[in-house]
Design an enzyme around this catalytic site. Structure first.
Site, PDB file in Angstrom:
ATOM      1  N   ASN A   9     -48.723  36.208  40.187  1.00 37.38           N
ATOM      2  CA  ASN A   9     -48.817  34.752  40.276  1.00 37.38           C
ATOM      3  C   ASN A   9     -47.981  34.149  39.148  1.00 37.38           C
ATOM      4  O   ASN A   9     -48.397  34.171  37.991  1.00 37.38           O
ATOM      5  CB  ASN A   9     -50.297  34.347  40.137  1.00 37.38           C
ATOM      6  CG  ASN A   9     -50.485  32.840  40.087  1.00 37.38           C
ATOM      7  OD1 ASN A   9     -49.568  32.072  40.370  1.00 37.38           O
ATOM      8  ND2 ASN A   9     -51.691  32.421  39.732  1.00 37.38           N
ATOM      9  N   TRP A  10     -46.811  33.632  39.519  1.00 40.50           N
ATOM     10  CA  TRP A  10     -45.920  33.072  38.491  1.00 40.50           C
ATOM     11  C   TRP A  10     -46.384  31.700  38.021  1.00 40.50           C
ATOM     12  O   TRP A  10     -45.847  31.169  37.058  1.00 40.50           O
ATOM     13  CB  TRP A  10     -44.488  32.978  39.035  1.00 40.50           C
ATOM     14  CG  TRP A  10     -43.759  34.294  39.082  1.00 40.50           C
ATOM     15  CD1 TRP A  10     -44.287  35.539  38.863  1.00 40.50           C
ATOM     16  CD2 TRP A  10     -42.355  34.497  39.343  1.00 40.50           C
ATOM     17  NE1 TRP A  10     -43.317  36.504  38.982  1.00 40.50           N
ATOM     18  CE2 TRP A  10     -42.119  35.889  39.280  1.00 40.50           C
ATOM     19  CE3 TRP A  10     -41.294  33.655  39.649  1.00 40.50           C
ATOM     20  CZ2 TRP A  10     -40.850  36.442  39.491  1.00 40.50           C
ATOM     21  CZ3 TRP A  10     -40.026  34.204  39.865  1.00 40.50           C
ATOM     22  CH2 TRP A  10     -39.815  35.584  39.778  1.00 40.50           C
ATOM     23  N   LYS A  11     -47.328  31.114  38.703  1.00 42.23           N
ATOM     24  CA  LYS A  11     -47.813  29.767  38.354  1.00 42.23           C
ATOM     25  C   LYS A  11     -46.622  28.802  38.247  1.00 42.23           C
ATOM     26  O   LYS A  11     -45.673  28.939  39.004  1.00 42.23           O
ATOM     27  CB  LYS A  11     -48.637  29.807  37.064  1.00 42.23           C
ATOM     28  CG  LYS A  11     -49.714  30.888  37.092  1.00 42.23           C
ATOM     29  CD  LYS A  11     -50.678  30.763  35.963  1.00 42.23           C
ATOM     30  CE  LYS A  11     -51.646  31.940  35.984  1.00 42.23           C
ATOM     31  NZ  LYS A  11     -52.731  31.810  35.037  1.00 42.23           N
ATOM     32  N   HIS A  93     -57.637  29.222  43.170  1.00 41.78           N
ATOM     33  CA  HIS A  93     -57.459  29.699  41.798  1.00 41.78           C
ATOM     34  C   HIS A  93     -58.236  28.775  40.859  1.00 41.78           C
ATOM     35  O   HIS A  93     -58.334  27.578  41.100  1.00 41.78           O
ATOM     36  CB  HIS A  93     -55.964  29.700  41.455  1.00 41.78           C
ATOM     37  CG  HIS A  93     -55.665  30.400  40.170  1.00 41.78           C
ATOM     38  ND1 HIS A  93     -55.908  29.825  38.947  1.00 41.78           N
ATOM     39  CD2 HIS A  93     -55.167  31.640  39.916  1.00 41.78           C
ATOM     40  CE1 HIS A  93     -55.562  30.690  37.992  1.00 41.78           C
ATOM     41  NE2 HIS A  93     -55.113  31.793  38.559  1.00 41.78           N
ATOM     42  N   GLU A  95     -57.491  27.510  38.202  1.00 41.27           N
ATOM     43  CA  GLU A  95     -56.697  26.376  37.692  1.00 41.27           C
ATOM     44  C   GLU A  95     -56.624  25.263  38.726  1.00 41.27           C
ATOM     45  O   GLU A  95     -56.526  24.084  38.386  1.00 41.27           O
ATOM     46  CB  GLU A  95     -55.301  26.880  37.276  1.00 41.27           C
ATOM     47  CG  GLU A  95     -55.383  27.701  35.997  1.00 41.27           C
ATOM     48  CD  GLU A  95     -54.310  28.747  35.815  1.00 41.27           C
ATOM     49  OE1 GLU A  95     -53.295  28.705  36.529  1.00 41.27           O
ATOM     50  OE2 GLU A  95     -54.508  29.639  34.956  1.00 41.27           O
ATOM     51  N   GLU A 163     -61.676  36.742  39.506  1.00 43.64           N
ATOM     52  CA  GLU A 163     -60.960  36.329  38.301  1.00 43.64           C
ATOM     53  C   GLU A 163     -61.911  35.580  37.375  1.00 43.64           C
ATOM     54  O   GLU A 163     -62.078  34.353  37.501  1.00 43.64           O
ATOM     55  CB  GLU A 163     -59.794  35.408  38.669  1.00 43.64           C
ATOM     56  CG  GLU A 163     -58.738  36.070  39.530  1.00 43.64           C
ATOM     57  CD  GLU A 163     -57.370  35.490  39.244  1.00 43.64           C
ATOM     58  OE1 GLU A 163     -56.476  36.264  38.922  1.00 43.64           O
ATOM     59  OE2 GLU A 163     -57.207  34.255  39.325  1.00 43.64           O
ATOM     60  N   GLY A 169     -55.478  34.607  31.099  1.00 39.74           N
ATOM     61  CA  GLY A 169     -54.528  34.199  30.066  1.00 39.74           C
ATOM     62  C   GLY A 169     -55.068  34.303  28.652  1.00 39.74           C
ATOM     63  O   GLY A 169     -54.458  33.772  27.717  1.00 39.74           O
ATOM     64  N   SER A 209     -55.904  38.806  32.632  1.00 42.09           N
ATOM     65  CA  SER A 209     -55.351  39.579  31.516  1.00 42.09           C
ATOM     66  C   SER A 209     -55.107  41.049  31.853  1.00 42.09           C
ATOM     67  O   SER A 209     -55.308  41.932  31.008  1.00 42.09           O
ATOM     68  CB  SER A 209     -56.253  39.448  30.276  1.00 42.09           C
ATOM     69  OG  SER A 209     -56.258  38.111  29.817  1.00 42.09           O
ATOM     70  N   GLY A 230     -51.171  37.329  36.344  1.00 43.39           N
ATOM     71  CA  GLY A 230     -50.473  36.104  35.966  1.00 43.39           C
ATOM     72  C   GLY A 230     -49.329  36.400  35.011  1.00 43.39           C
ATOM     73  O   GLY A 230     -48.245  36.812  35.409  1.00 43.39           O
TER      74      GLY A 230
HETATM   75  C1  PEP Z   1     -54.207  34.433  36.993  1.00 50.11           C
HETATM   76  O1  PEP Z   1     -54.034  33.306  36.594  1.00 50.11           O
HETATM   77  O2  PEP Z   1     -54.397  34.639  38.208  1.00 50.11           O
HETATM   78  C2  PEP Z   1     -54.195  35.512  36.040  1.00 50.11           C
HETATM   79  C3  PEP Z   1     -54.788  36.622  36.357  1.00 50.11           C
HETATM   80  O3  PEP Z   1     -53.560  35.259  34.846  1.00 50.11           O
HETATM   81  P1  PEP Z   1     -53.344  36.300  33.634  1.00 50.11           P
HETATM   82  O4  PEP Z   1     -52.984  37.626  34.235  1.00 50.11           O
HETATM   83  O5  PEP Z   1     -52.230  35.702  32.836  1.00 50.11           O
HETATM   84  O6  PEP Z   1     -54.643  36.376  32.898  1.00 50.11           O
END
Ligand code: PEP
Length: 251
Positions: A9-11, A93, A95, A163, A169, A209, A230
């Protein structure tokens, strides 16, 4: 058999210059047994599709509208994502739930629309830290699953990503036992709702993470079929070793 899945997921990151990461990832994994998906910003889907042509990499969107078309400024329909080359779409998600006030009911409507277009919905669920500390994790996950997952879901059109919000993050991850507890619970919920056949065919991803350094441990947990990644998906240098760990786990 569930085919393992690594989704990046590049966001809201990356531009045309980032497309080289797709070349590098495809070069690192020219024929993976796992499915490898990149979800770039919507503006990059078409060029990413062109870059990924002839490789096993697949693409996904990061959100879609519940309606097929209409007066929804700034939104993107499932059909538009599909036309742009997406086979998957991340929905719900944390976010989006947090920044845009998305409810479980809205996520379900979006997932229903995505599935109707032939996309696979990656529906995200996860607890806040305060909810875990209050020992409410399984109640929260169960409630989000009931609200957000459409009735017509199958192993082809649904993936569920656990998640924990506090792990996204932050560099913090739950213990393997904590991940296993939630994933076993999610599997049981799916089997109860959809029957054993469908319930056992839906892939369950862990997200939060995931890095090269912890991927092997996470992929060894029961009912973890892959990861939603992410930050570490933004470069092939970081994402390719996670895919390697998934390939090794699949062996
Ligand atoms: C995400 O936002 O889906 C995610 C898993 O982010 P990260 O890997 O950066 O924690």
């Amino acid at each position: 058999m569930r085919r393992r899945l690594a989704a990046g997921n590049w966001k809201m990151n990356g531009g045309l210059a980032s497309l080289g990461e797709i070349d590098a990832l495809a070069a690192a994994h020219p024929a993976p047994r796992s499915e490898v998906v990149i979800c770039p910003p919507a503006t990059l889907l078409v060029p990413a599709r062109d870059r990924a042509r002839g490789t096993p990499l697949r693409l996904g969107g990061q959100d879609c509208h519940a309606e097929p078309a209409g007066a929804h400024t700034g939104d993107i329909s499932a059909a538009m994502l599909k036309e742009a080359g997406a086979a998957y779409v991340i929905l719900g998600h944390s976010e989006r739930r947090g920044d845009h006030g998305e409810t479980g009911e809205l996520v379900r409507a979006k997932a229903t629309a995505a599935q109707a277009e032939g996309l696979t919905a990656i529906v995200c669920v996860g607890e806040q830290l305060s909810e875990r500390e209050a020992a409410n994790t399984l109640d929260i996950i169960g409630g989000q699953m009931s609200a957000s997952i459409p009735d017509g879901s199958t192993g082809h059109n649904l993936v569920v990503a656990y998640e924990p919000v506090w792990a996204i993050g932050t560099g913090r991850t739950p213990t393997p036992d904590q991940i296993g507890e939630v994933h076993d619970f999610m599997r049981a919920r799916l089997e109860r709702r959809f029957g054993a056949g469908v319930g056992r065919s839906v892939r369950l991803l862990y997200g939060g993470s995931v890095r090269a350094g912890n991927a092997e441990t996470i992929f060894a947990v029961s009912n973890v079929d892959g990861a939603l990644v992410g930050g570490a998906s933004l470069t092939a240098a970081e994402f390719a070793p996670i895919v390697s760990a998934l390939e090794a786990a699949a062996g």
